[in-house]
Every structure is written in structure tokens, then in C-alpha cells.
Design an enzyme around this catalytic site. Structure first.
Site, PDB file in Angstrom:
ATOM      1  N   LYS A  74      -6.331  -2.657  -5.178  1.00  0.00           N
ATOM      2  CA  LYS A  74      -4.879  -2.647  -5.427  1.00  0.00           C
ATOM      3  C   LYS A  74      -4.271  -4.037  -5.663  1.00  0.00           C
ATOM      4  O   LYS A  74      -3.282  -4.160  -6.362  1.00  0.00           O
ATOM      5  CB  LYS A  74      -4.147  -1.985  -4.259  1.00  0.00           C
ATOM      6  CG  LYS A  74      -4.345  -0.490  -4.194  1.00  0.00           C
ATOM      7  CD  LYS A  74      -3.537   0.114  -3.052  1.00  0.00           C
ATOM      8  CE  LYS A  74      -3.845   1.590  -2.911  1.00  0.00           C
ATOM      9  NZ  LYS A  74      -3.043   2.226  -1.848  1.00  0.00           N
ATOM     10  N   ASP A 110       3.334   3.756  -3.705  1.00  0.00           N
ATOM     11  CA  ASP A 110       3.137   3.991  -2.263  1.00  0.00           C
ATOM     12  C   ASP A 110       4.435   3.748  -1.490  1.00  0.00           C
ATOM     13  O   ASP A 110       4.793   4.522  -0.607  1.00  0.00           O
ATOM     14  CB  ASP A 110       2.070   3.035  -1.705  1.00  0.00           C
ATOM     15  CG  ASP A 110       0.662   3.386  -2.181  1.00  0.00           C
ATOM     16  OD1 ASP A 110       0.421   4.570  -2.492  1.00  0.00           O
ATOM     17  OD2 ASP A 110      -0.180   2.478  -2.238  1.00  0.00           O
TER      18      ASP A 110
END
Ligand code: ATR
Length: 291
Positions: A74, A110
Site C-alpha cells: 500500500k 480504507d
């Protein structure tokens, strides 16, 4: 819809990735919405480092609509993108890439997914509240950012490795100078005193995952009505969630964040409103099959 020569590709890059519930969840959404796309899991190893670069260039080469990015890529993936959305840039992590006419833009679904599911499923907003986040890895970074952006008054970050919590706290203070942000060790002697006036505790560490030890948090010290939130979704009810239910606290399970971030990614790729209930049912079914 059967794959054909016009089917578009979407996927997830990670290591490990075979446990991911995203293929079941996203394919159910494509099917329900009549979108001619297929979502697959791709094992992109952490080493050699060139593997991620090659995988990202394949998004353009093969004309993917986009991909999700998961552990451990990420943060690293940012350097291979054409643009990074402001929030993802501030968090320093990307979990969704959109391919528009050969230009790759990175987003972090997220953070928003977490706050949206917390609101919808636990009826809770961090505005003006005191929160404790357990963990200081990539997931904690997105959640801590989201909780502060949503207006938390105080944030305590507790982590096994104190130095990592201190680094995260320092990074967050640059972006959020007003709230009180502190780093403490993952130790009951530090957690008990702050629990008494905390309205939200979030397990954003990997403790409680199937096969790992449980997080031992002093739940008894939390005030009535506090929310216990766990981003671990396998098992569906972690030991922490079970104890919080026994204690009569409000719970927020990890499946909620998974589904909401998935819905945001779906909307970024397709421009259509995501069928949340369909996605949740598909994720739950896949979770039971994998269990
Ligand atoms: P992610 O990107 O999913 O957050 P990560 O960066 O590996 O993954 O972070 C995992 C988090 O879980 C970290 O906060 C880690 O603590 P350390 O920073 O001390 O490693 C925490 N964690 C994992 N296993 C743990 C354990 N057995 N006890 C306590 N904390 C643990």
C-alpha cells in the site's frame, strides 16, 4: 455474466492474497449491476521489489479498470502512479487504483470506508470524542487519520513497538495540530487510565486474527455506550468483539470496513452506486466458506 472478449479486468495485488474476500464481493456487485467485468486476485510477491512495478505497469498494458492494493504494497505502490488523491497522499498509503485512459490515480478507500461503516453500523461519529487506536501499521495509519479527520478531540495510539506509535503520532500532529495525540506502549497500565474516558477503541492491529493471540484490552474500564471496533474480519466475531458484547458495549465488526471500502472502490471504477447489501452478503458467504 459470462466473461467474453470485451470483459474488463479488475483485481487485487497482494502477498498473501489467496484469503481475500474482495473477489467474491466485487464479482457479486458486477453481476448484480450487469457490468461486464471480472475481479481476480493476483499474488504479487513482496520480493523482488521489481514485481510490484511490473504488476502496476500491467494495469496499463492490459487495460485494467483498476485494482485494489493490499499488504504489503500500500505504501510502496505510490511511486509507480501518475497521480495520488490528496487524502491518500496525506495518509501515505493507497488501496485503490483507477485507470482512466492510461493514467493511474491512487486513492485510499480504507479511511472513508472505515468512518462510513462506523456511522452506519455503530451509529457513531468521532466528532468531539476520545479514541484509542491499537496498532501503528498501515491499517492504523489510515484509521487514525480518518478518526482525526472526523473531528476526534483526543487520540491515543497504543502499539507493541512504541517507536512506531511515536512516529505515527508525530506524522499525524503535522496534519492535525489541534487534537491531543499521544503514543503509549500496548500495556494495560497505560490503557486502563485512558479507557475510562474513551468513547471509541479500535483494534487496527493483527491481534485477534484467526490463529493469532487475542487483544487483551481493559474493556471493564470503558464508559457505558462506548464503541469497540475491530478491523479484523476473520473470525467474524473476534475474542475482543465477543467480550465487548458480554460487557454490553456497542460493537463494530471488521466486515463493515471491508464492505464499505469495497463499495467506494467499486464506485471509483464504475461511476455507479455500489450495491452494499449484495456485497455484504457475498463477503459473508465467502467468509463462511473460507472458515
Ligand atoms: P497492517 O498494514 O495490516 O497494519 P502491519 O504494518 O504489519 O500491517 O501492522 C501490524 C500491526 O499489528 C502492528 O501495529 C503490529 O505491532 P508492531 O508494530 O509492534 O509490530 C501489530 N501486531 C502484530 N502482531 C502483534 C502481536 N503479537 N502483539 C502485539 N501487536 C502485534
Amino acid at each position: 455474466m459470462k466473461p467474453s472478449s470485451s470483459t474488463k479486468l479488475v483485481g487485487i495485488f497482494g502477498d498473501p492474497v489467496s484469503h481475500s474476500l474482495s473477489p467474491a464481493m466485487q464479482n457479486a456487485a458486477f453481476e448484480y449491476m450487469g457490468i461486464d467485468a471480472v475481479y481476480l486476485a493476483f499474488h504479487v510477491p513482496a520480493r523482488p521489489a521489481s514485481a510490484l512495478k511490473t504488476a502496476v505497469s500491467s494495469i496499463k498494458a492490459l487495460g485494467f479498470m483498476g485494482v485494489n492494493i493490499t499488504v504489503p504494497h500500500k505504501e510502496k505502490v505510490i511511486e509507480f502512479l501518475d497521480h495520488v488523491d490528496n487524502e491518500a497522499g496525506d495518509i501515505g498509503a493507497v488501496n485503490t487504483i483507477v485507470n482512466k485512459a492510461g493514467k493511474l490515480t491512487g486513492y485510499n478507500a480504507d479511511a472513508r470506508g472505515y468512518i462510513e461503516s462506523l456511522g452506519q453500523e455503530a451509529g457513531f461519529s468521532p466528532q468531539g470524542k476520545n479514541a484509542v487506536v491499537i496498532g501503528a501499521g498501515g491499517a492504523s495509519r489510515a484509521i487514525a487519520f480518518a478518526v482525526l479527520k472526523a473531528g476526534a478531540k483526543r487520540l491515543v495510539i497504543a502499539n507493541r513497538t512504541l517507536r512506531r506509535a511515536q512516529t505515527l503520532s508525530r506524522d499525524l500532529k503535522k496534519k492535525f495540530p489541534k487534537p491531543e495525540i499521544t503514543a503509549v506502549p500496548l500495556d494495560k497500565n497505560f490503557l486502563r487510565p485512558v479507557a475510562g474516558d474513551s468513547q471509541l477503541i479500535v483494534n487496527a492491529s493483527s491481534l485477534g486474527m484467526a490463529g493469532k493471540e487475542e487483544l487483551d484490552f481493559p474493556l471493564y474500564a470503558l464508559p457505558e455506550g462506548a464503541v469497540v471496533s475491530d478491523i479484523v474480519y476473520k473470525p467474524f466475531d473476534t475474542g475482543l468483539i465477543k467480550k465487548a458484547l458480554v460487557r454490553g458495549l456497542v460493537v463494530h465488526r471488521g466486515l463493515g470496513m471491508l464492505v464499505h471500502q469495497g463499495a467506494l472502490a467499486f464506485e471509483l471504477w464504475t461511476g455507479e452506486k455500489a450495491p452494499l447489501d449484495i456485497m455484504r452478503m457475498a463477503a459473508l458467504k465467502a467468509l463462511k466458506l473460507h472458515a
